[in-house]
Design a protein around this motif. Structure first.
Motif, PDB file in Angstrom:
ATOM      1  N   LEU A  85       0.957  -1.129   0.085  1.00 34.07           N
ATOM      2  CA  LEU A  85      -0.108   0.001  -0.207  1.00 34.07           C
ATOM      3  C   LEU A  85       0.935   1.266   0.222  1.00 34.07           C
ATOM      4  O   LEU A  85       0.862   1.943   1.098  1.00 34.07           O
ATOM      5  N   GLN A  86       1.438   1.509  -1.034  1.00 34.17           N
ATOM      6  CA  GLN A  86       2.503   2.424  -1.232  1.00 34.17           C
ATOM      7  C   GLN A  86       2.713   2.967  -2.554  1.00 34.17           C
ATOM      8  O   GLN A  86       2.902   2.037  -3.474  1.00 34.17           O
ATOM      9  N   TRP A  87       2.491   4.209  -3.085  1.00 35.31           N
ATOM     10  CA  TRP A  87       2.643   4.758  -4.367  1.00 35.31           C
ATOM     11  C   TRP A  87       2.625   6.479  -4.182  1.00 35.31           C
ATOM     12  O   TRP A  87       2.272   7.016  -2.946  1.00 35.31           O
ATOM     13  N   GLN A  88       2.791   7.075  -5.183  1.00 33.12           N
ATOM     14  CA  GLN A  88       2.506   8.420  -5.258  1.00 33.12           C
ATOM     15  C   GLN A  88       1.434   9.035  -6.080  1.00 33.12           C
ATOM     16  O   GLN A  88       1.273   8.375  -7.015  1.00 33.12           O
ATOM     17  N   ALA A  89       0.928  10.158  -5.985  1.00 38.67           N
ATOM     18  CA  ALA A  89      -0.118  10.682  -6.963  1.00 38.67           C
ATOM     19  C   ALA A  89       0.476  10.886  -8.137  1.00 38.67           C
ATOM     20  O   ALA A  89       1.664  11.154  -8.358  1.00 38.67           O
ATOM     21  N   GLY A  90      -0.230  10.387  -8.968  1.00 37.19           N
ATOM     22  CA  GLY A  90       0.259  10.473 -10.495  1.00 37.19           C
ATOM     23  C   GLY A  90       0.777   8.985 -11.125  1.00 37.19           C
ATOM     24  O   GLY A  90       0.927   8.772 -12.277  1.00 37.19           O
ATOM     25  N   ASP A  91       0.792   8.061  -9.992  1.00 34.30           N
ATOM     26  CA  ASP A  91       1.233   6.756 -10.667  1.00 34.30           C
ATOM     27  C   ASP A  91       0.101   5.964 -11.259  1.00 34.30           C
ATOM     28  O   ASP A  91      -1.114   6.373 -10.949  1.00 34.30           O
ATOM     29  N   VAL A  92       0.689   4.785 -11.761  1.00 37.48           N
ATOM     30  CA  VAL A  92      -0.324   4.013 -12.615  1.00 37.48           C
ATOM     31  C   VAL A  92      -0.546   2.651 -11.913  1.00 37.48           C
ATOM     32  O   VAL A  92       0.521   1.981 -11.609  1.00 37.48           O
ATOM     33  N   ALA A  93      -1.777   2.094 -12.198  1.00 39.50           N
ATOM     34  CA  ALA A  93      -1.829   0.761 -11.808  1.00 39.50           C
ATOM     35  C   ALA A  93      -1.880  -0.226 -13.001  1.00 39.50           C
ATOM     36  O   ALA A  93      -2.666   0.215 -13.974  1.00 39.50           O
ATOM     37  N   GLU A  94      -1.126  -1.259 -13.225  1.00 37.88           N
ATOM     38  CA  GLU A  94      -1.207  -2.333 -14.421  1.00 37.88           C
ATOM     39  C   GLU A  94      -1.806  -3.196 -13.744  1.00 37.88           C
ATOM     40  O   GLU A  94      -1.378  -3.980 -12.505  1.00 37.88           O
ATOM     41  N   ILE A  95      -3.049  -3.736 -14.466  1.00 36.09           N
ATOM     42  CA  ILE A  95      -3.972  -4.740 -13.984  1.00 36.09           C
ATOM     43  C   ILE A  95      -3.638  -5.969 -15.008  1.00 36.09           C
ATOM     44  O   ILE A  95      -3.680  -5.960 -16.091  1.00 36.09           O
ATOM     45  N   GLY A  96      -3.781  -7.259 -14.215  1.00 36.52           N
ATOM     46  CA  GLY A  96      -3.698  -8.433 -15.197  1.00 36.52           C
ATOM     47  C   GLY A  96      -5.111  -8.923 -15.270  1.00 36.52           C
ATOM     48  O   GLY A  96      -5.643  -9.283 -14.223  1.00 36.52           O
TER      49      GLY A  96
END
Length: 846
Positions: free
Chosen positions: A576-587
């Protein structure tokens, strides 16, 4: 011409590097081992090269020689060397035997006259010296070492030329070694920076090393040194005075000491004829071990007849007479010896890194050849009736960009697109108008263009054509270890093309050290360009397991596709860590119902176990995340599994912060041409059940991270692009930065007011200074976000002049180009490009 010459220099540099580099490594290591030979031997031989005075009186020179002569009857003594240090042994030289060139030299106790044992380990250093000077193979080795020494001079000059950076005035650029570099970039960085550190030392060592390799070089140096010498008065010989008196060695030493009272070591060669008596000595604090002075005494009167002092010589004489100290570094003091020793011991670094770079380049070329062969084997796809083939150009220094260009071409051809692959240097900018161009551009050195692309870049700089009908996409390769010059050439190329009027197919994709996530993002754009979004990933993401915990329809009754708010939580809280602007890659996966239907048609058991790599899985699980082939009853389950191709990933902007406790998305369900839901959006918005496991990987997207300070921030987007803007707003609010302006567009206010209550609350609480929601279909004439910007031109200009940044997220078709054109009208195209270069104009569009 310049590029051709540079390439030629590079080819010669690496060819000589992999041939002469091993010899230079051996010569360097042996030279480093010899740097402190005398000090090491002295430390290893107490009582041999040094003695214990213990209150004893030293013998006179004549008494010392008499005792040595008595111990070695029948052997003539040729020289005597004494030291002013009472703990140093004396040195006696014997005349050569049987016509030899040199006689034996032995250490002698100056207090007893006893001949001391041979120093231990002396033979080791003699062997090391033979390896250093002629590889221990006499004349052949001497020629090899001589040629390698000349090559070292070429390495110094050519290496300096090849790495000459654009910002040549920066010491940090030249000398800073960055240990954060990785892979090939680190090897090149180590090779070039350490070479720069030691450049002067290597030039001095090589130019002086030629002294022992070539007689013509030694004669030339001597002639040059003597041409700078002051004119000496000629010593007129006196009349013949008959037979000289008997040699009184003690008197001669006393006369020498009276003329040269401050000396550290002195050597006296016994005369063979009636000539003057000659002493060679070092001052008490000599410049180096070869800074010798020569004093000649009259044989009859013991009066000085000539005194040549090292300190009185010209600079040319000092250099000409100091080849060994210059070569060893002692000409520059103890610090010079240490520096030259380190430079010598570091010589293998260049051989090792050079070979590693060469082997890596060979490997890359083989990969490129393999990829090119695979591309050639693909059936040619006819171009669309009114379109030329997609042109793919690469600018490569090591082969990586070329390899990726060929992979790009193969992916597009496999999707039915006609492609053409060329080197960027083979193109002329003016010929590109009206084409679709994909560029794969690596950055060389400190933000420079690869050699093959320099001419193309020069044409863009010197004679920029108008390229209003060129549409291009750019993959920029770099290494963040270079900080300011990261993807420097790719960024400059992007700016030059944009300045010439070319329109991007999508925003520049930057790749940090072959980062697979960035390459998947590039492949995502290729799918959008070709219309085939089902092409398998070049390298599948390393997914983590998340659970779908919330799904909420946001636009009931909308004229557009249904849009959902989704929330996911990780199985491991550490994810549960990321920065605003990051992207989720979904399988994505197929629904259970679709997989069951396929299995029933293929007459296979969903629970049957199959092996993929080292993992055993149920066939149904493998099918769920793979393209489903036509069912063929009777095909064994393992054969089915072996033939499956995995589903490609899908990308979605993250709409939340880790502090929210979940990763939130805003996803619109897309429809395929056959009416079926899209693979990714259909799985997330319909196929997956609440509580079901989702394959997900977070991709860092630093180009869309929020500003670190409280500068004004204008956020512009449409549709599901609100997801990325929502995360940015959350980050700004959490940081206490309230100078925010959101311009958001959708179809109808009654149905498409995504997160309206939340946005209104932020405006009411002062977190949003201005909120403009524009709905295109709520009035007869269509109205979009670009219209709001144009109508608020003065306000936009004021925010930008106050140091503000503009972030755009949403549709690349329509919205993003229109917003770009309006901003260019408001502030000017050059100013907008400057904002982009400063990081104050950023886009995440798709």
């Amino acid at each position: 011409m310049t590029t051709t010459f540079r390439n030629a220099v590079f080819q010669v540099h690496w060819f000589l590097g992999i041939t002469a580099g091993v010899v230079l490594a051996l010569v360097g290591v042996t030279g480093g081992m010899l740097s402190f030979e005398d000090e090491i031997l002295e430390a290893l031989n107490p009582g041999v090269m040094t003695v214990e005075p213990a209150g004893r009186a030293a013998l006179s020179p004549s008494a010392l020689m008499e005792r040595v002569a008595a111990a070695r009857p029948g052997e003539a003594i040729a020289s005597l060397e004494l030291s002013a240090d009472p703990s140093d042994a004396a040195m006696v030289g014997f005349a050569p035997r049987d016509g030899g060139r040199r006689g034996e030299r032995r250490h002698v106790d100056p207090y007893s006259g006893a001949i001391l044992p041979e120093p231990r380990y002396q033979e080791f250093f003699r062997t090391t010296m033979r390896l250093h000077r002629w590889l221990a193979v006499d004349d052949v080795g001497k020629q090899i070492v001589g040629a390698s020494t000349v090559i070292l001079i070429f390495f110094c000059v050519s290496g300096l030329y090849l790495r000459w950076p654009r910002r040549w005035g920066s010491l940090r650029t030249w000398l800073a070694l960055d240990w954060k570099q990785k892979g090939r970039n680190f090897l090149w960085h180590l090779h070039s920076v350490v070479g720069t550190w030691m450049l002067v030392a290597y030039l001095v060592m090589s130019l002086t090393g030629l002294w022992w390799s070539y007689g013509w070089y030694r004669d030339a140096v001597n002639a040059w040194a003597e041409s700078g010498a002051p004119t000496r008065a000629e010593i007129v010989p006196t009349a013949d005075r008959g037979t000289p008196p008997a040699l009184d060695i003690d008197a001669a030493w006393q006369a020498f000491a009276a003329t040269a009272p401050a000396w550290s070591t002195a050597s006296f060669n016994l005369p063979k004829d009636d000539g003057a008596l000659s002493f060679r000595y070092l001052d008490a604090d000599p410049a180096h071990e070869r800074a010798r002075n020569t004093l000649s005494l009259d044989r009859w009167t013991l009066a000085p007849v000539a005194h040549e002092r090292y300190d009185d010589g010209s600079l040319r004489q000092k250099i000409g007479g100091s080849m060994f100290p210059l070569h060893r570094g002692s000409f520059f003091g103890t610090t010079g010896v240490v520096v030259f020793m380190l430079a010598s011991l570091l010589m293998p670094v260049f051989a090792v890194t050079g070979w590693m770079l060469y082997l890596d380049r060979r490997r890359r070329k083989r990969t490129v050849a393999t990829t090119a062969g695979a591309l050639a084997a693909l059936p040619a796809a006819p171009p669309a009736p009114a379109e030329k083939p997609i042109l793919i150009a690469h600018a490569s220094q090591t082969g990586t960009a070329e390899q990726l260009a060929l992979q790009t071409a193969a992916t597009l051809r496999d999707s039915g697109c006609a492609v053409e692959v060329k080197t960027l240097g083979a193109l002329k900018p003016a010929e590109l108008d009206g084409r679709r161009l994909l560029l794969v551009a690596s950055t060389f050195g400190e933000g420079e263009a690869p050699d093959s692309a320099r001419a193309f870049l020069r044409q863009l700089q010197d004679r920029p054509p108008r390229l209003a009908r060129l549409r291009y996409g750019l993959l920029a390769l770099g290494d963040r270890g270079y900080r300011d010059s990261y993807c420097g050439f790719g960024r400059e190329l992007d700016q030059r093309l944009h300045h010439a009027g070319a329109q991007p197919l999508f925003d520049r994709v930057e790749v940090d050290d072959n980062d697979p996530a960035a390459l998947r993002h590039w492949q995502h754009h290729l799918g959008q360009l070709s219309g085939n979004t089902d092409a398998p990933d070049w390298r599948a993401p390393d997914y983590r397991r998340w659970r779908l915990v919330e799904r909420r329809l946001l636009n009931l009754g909308s004229a557009g596709g249904p849009a959902f708010h989704l929330a996911l939580q990780p199985e491991d809280a550490a994810d549960l860590q990321w920065q605003a602007g990051d992207v989720a890659e979904i399988g994505p996966r197929h629904s259970a119902a679709r997989v069951d239907a396929w299995l029933a048609e293929a007459r296979l058991d969903p629970g049957e176990m199959v092996t993929l790599g080292d993992v055993r899985e149920a066939l149904a699980d493998v099918l769920a995340r793979s393209h489903l082939p036509p069912a063929a009853p009777g095909t064994p389950a393992q054969a089915v599994a072996d033939a499956l191709r995995p589903l490609p990933h899908r990308e979605y902007s993250i709409a939340s912060l880790p502090a929210d406790g979940s990763l939130q998305l805003l996803v619109r369900r897309m429809a395929r041409p056959d009416g079926q839901p899209g693979i990714g959006s259909g799985w997330l918005t319909d196929g997956a059940h609440i509580g079901e496991s989702i394959d997900l990987r977070i991709r860092s997207n630093p180009r869309f991270h929020p500003p670190a300070d409280d500068r004004p921030l204008m956020l512009v987007g449409n549709g599901t692009g609100l997801a990325g803007l929502r995360a940015l707003l959350k980050a700004r609010i959490a940081a206490g930065h309230s100078r925010n302006w959101l311009v958001f567009g959708e179809r109808n206010a009654a149905h498409d007011g995504f997160h309206a209550d939340e946005l209104m609350a932020w405006q009411r609480d002062g977190h949003l200074q201005r909120l403009d929601r524009v709905f295109s279909r709520d009035q007869p004439q269509r109205r979009y976000v670009q219209h709001v910007l144009g109508e608020s031109a003065e306000k936009v200009r004021h925010w930008i002049e106050a140091g503000g940044a503009v972030y755009v997220c949403g549709s690349l078709e329509g919205m993003a180009p229109a917003v770009d054109a309006v901003l260019a009208d408001i502030v000017g195209r050059d100013a907008l490009e400057a904002l982009a270069a400063e990081g104050r104009y950023r886009r995440d569009v798709y």
